[in-house]
Design a protein around this motif. Structure first.
Motif, short mmCIF file in Angstrom:
data_model
loop_
_atom_site.label_atom_id
_atom_site.label_comp_id
_atom_site.label_asym_id
_atom_site.label_seq_id
_atom_site.Cartn_x
_atom_site.Cartn_y
_atom_site.Cartn_z
N ALA A 1 0.84 -1.19 0.00
CA ALA A 1 0.00 0.00 0.00
C ALA A 1 0.88 1.25 0.00
O ALA A 1 2.01 1.21 0.49
CB ALA A 1 -0.90 -0.01 1.23
N PRO A 2 0.37 2.34 -0.55
CA PRO A 2 1.15 3.59 -0.57
C PRO A 2 1.61 3.98 0.83
O PRO A 2 0.93 3.71 1.81
CB PRO A 2 0.17 4.62 -1.13
N VAL A 3 2.74 4.62 0.88
CA VAL A 3 3.29 5.03 2.17
C VAL A 3 2.63 6.33 2.64
O VAL A 3 2.18 7.13 1.83
CB VAL A 3 4.82 5.20 2.11
N SER A 4 2.62 6.51 3.94
CA SER A 4 2.10 7.75 4.52
C SER A 4 3.16 8.84 4.40
O SER A 4 4.32 8.56 4.07
CB SER A 4 1.74 7.53 5.99
N GLU A 5 2.78 10.06 4.72
CA GLU A 5 3.74 11.15 4.66
C GLU A 5 4.87 10.94 5.68
O GLU A 5 6.03 11.22 5.39
CB GLU A 5 3.06 12.49 4.92
N GLU B 1 6.01 8.00 6.75
CA GLU B 1 6.88 6.97 6.19
C GLU B 1 7.74 7.53 5.06
O GLU B 1 8.91 7.20 4.93
CB GLU B 1 6.06 5.79 5.68
N TYR B 2 7.13 8.38 4.23
CA TYR B 2 7.85 9.03 3.14
C TYR B 2 9.06 9.79 3.67
O TYR B 2 10.17 9.67 3.16
CB TYR B 2 6.90 9.96 2.38
N ARG B 3 8.85 10.56 4.72
CA ARG B 3 9.94 11.34 5.30
C ARG B 3 11.04 10.43 5.84
O ARG B 3 12.23 10.73 5.73
CB ARG B 3 9.43 12.28 6.38
N GLN B 4 10.65 9.29 6.42
CA GLN B 4 11.63 8.33 6.91
C GLN B 4 12.41 7.70 5.75
O GLN B 4 13.62 7.48 5.86
CB GLN B 4 10.95 7.24 7.73
N LEU B 5 11.72 7.41 4.66
CA LEU B 5 12.38 6.85 3.48
C LEU B 5 13.41 7.83 2.92
O LEU B 5 14.52 7.43 2.57
CB LEU B 5 11.34 6.51 2.40
N VAL B 6 13.03 9.09 2.83
CA VAL B 6 13.94 10.11 2.32
C VAL B 6 15.15 10.24 3.24
O VAL B 6 16.30 10.32 2.77
CB VAL B 6 13.22 11.47 2.14
N ALA B 7 14.93 10.23 4.53
CA ALA B 7 16.04 10.34 5.49
C ALA B 7 16.97 9.13 5.36
O ALA B 7 18.21 9.29 5.38
CB ALA B 7 15.50 10.45 6.91
N GLU B 8 16.40 7.94 5.22
CA GLU B 8 17.22 6.74 5.05
C GLU B 8 18.03 6.83 3.75
O GLU B 8 19.22 6.51 3.73
CB GLU B 8 16.35 5.49 5.04
N PHE B 9 17.39 7.27 2.67
CA PHE B 9 18.08 7.40 1.40
C PHE B 9 19.23 8.40 1.52
O PHE B 9 20.34 8.14 1.06
CB PHE B 9 17.11 7.83 0.30
N ASP B 10 18.96 9.54 2.14
CA ASP B 10 20.00 10.56 2.31
C ASP B 10 21.19 10.03 3.11
O ASP B 10 22.34 10.31 2.79
CB ASP B 10 19.44 11.80 2.99
N LEU B 11 20.90 9.24 4.14
CA LEU B 11 21.95 8.65 4.95
C LEU B 11 22.82 7.73 4.09
O LEU B 11 24.06 7.79 4.14
CB LEU B 11 21.35 7.87 6.12
N GLU C 1 17.75 1.58 -4.40
CA GLU C 1 16.88 1.46 -5.58
C GLU C 1 15.43 1.27 -5.16
O GLU C 1 14.52 1.87 -5.75
CB GLU C 1 17.36 0.30 -6.45
N ASN C 2 15.20 0.45 -4.13
CA ASN C 2 13.84 0.26 -3.63
C ASN C 2 13.29 1.54 -3.01
O ASN C 2 12.12 1.87 -3.17
CB ASN C 2 13.80 -0.88 -2.61
N LEU C 3 14.14 2.27 -2.30
CA LEU C 3 13.72 3.53 -1.71
C LEU C 3 13.30 4.53 -2.79
O LEU C 3 12.29 5.22 -2.63
CB LEU C 3 14.85 4.12 -0.85
N ILE C 4 14.07 4.58 -3.87
CA ILE C 4 13.73 5.49 -4.97
C ILE C 4 12.34 5.15 -5.52
O ILE C 4 11.53 6.05 -5.78
CB ILE C 4 14.80 5.43 -6.08
N LYS C 5 12.05 3.87 -5.68
CA LYS C 5 10.74 3.45 -6.18
C LYS C 5 9.62 3.90 -5.24
O LYS C 5 8.58 4.40 -5.69
CB LYS C 5 10.69 1.94 -6.38
N LEU C 6 9.82 3.71 -3.94
CA LEU C 6 8.81 4.11 -2.97
C LEU C 6 8.64 5.62 -2.93
O LEU C 6 7.52 6.13 -2.87
CB LEU C 6 9.19 3.58 -1.58
N ILE C 7 9.74 6.34 -2.97
CA ILE C 7 9.69 7.81 -2.95
C ILE C 7 8.99 8.33 -4.20
O ILE C 7 8.11 9.20 -4.12
CB ILE C 7 11.11 8.39 -2.80
#
Length: 56
Positions: A9-13, A15-25, A40-46
């Motif tokens: 299911a689509p991520v919440s806002e 979760e989105y912020r957590q994904l971006v933070a993880e990607f940045d790290l 690569e998976n994070l990019i797809k989710l973002i």
């Protein structure tokens, strides 16, 4: 960190912020092949979250 399937299911806002933070790290350091795969998976989710915002 946490795993989330790209076909789930689509991520919440929040979760989105957590994904971006993880990607940045990960982006700011040398990564293993496993971490590169995670990125690569994070990019797809973002992208899915951002595309959903554009469609609304």
């Amino acid at each position: 960190m946490f795993e989330k399937e790209t076909d789930a299911a689509p991520v919440s806002e929040t979760e989105y912020r957590q994904l971006v933070a993880e990607f940045d790290l990960l982006w700011n350091r040398a990564t293993t092949p496993q971490e590169q795969s995670r990125m690569e998976n994070l990019i797809k989710l973002i992208d899915a979250f951002e595309n959903g915002l554009r469609q609304n």
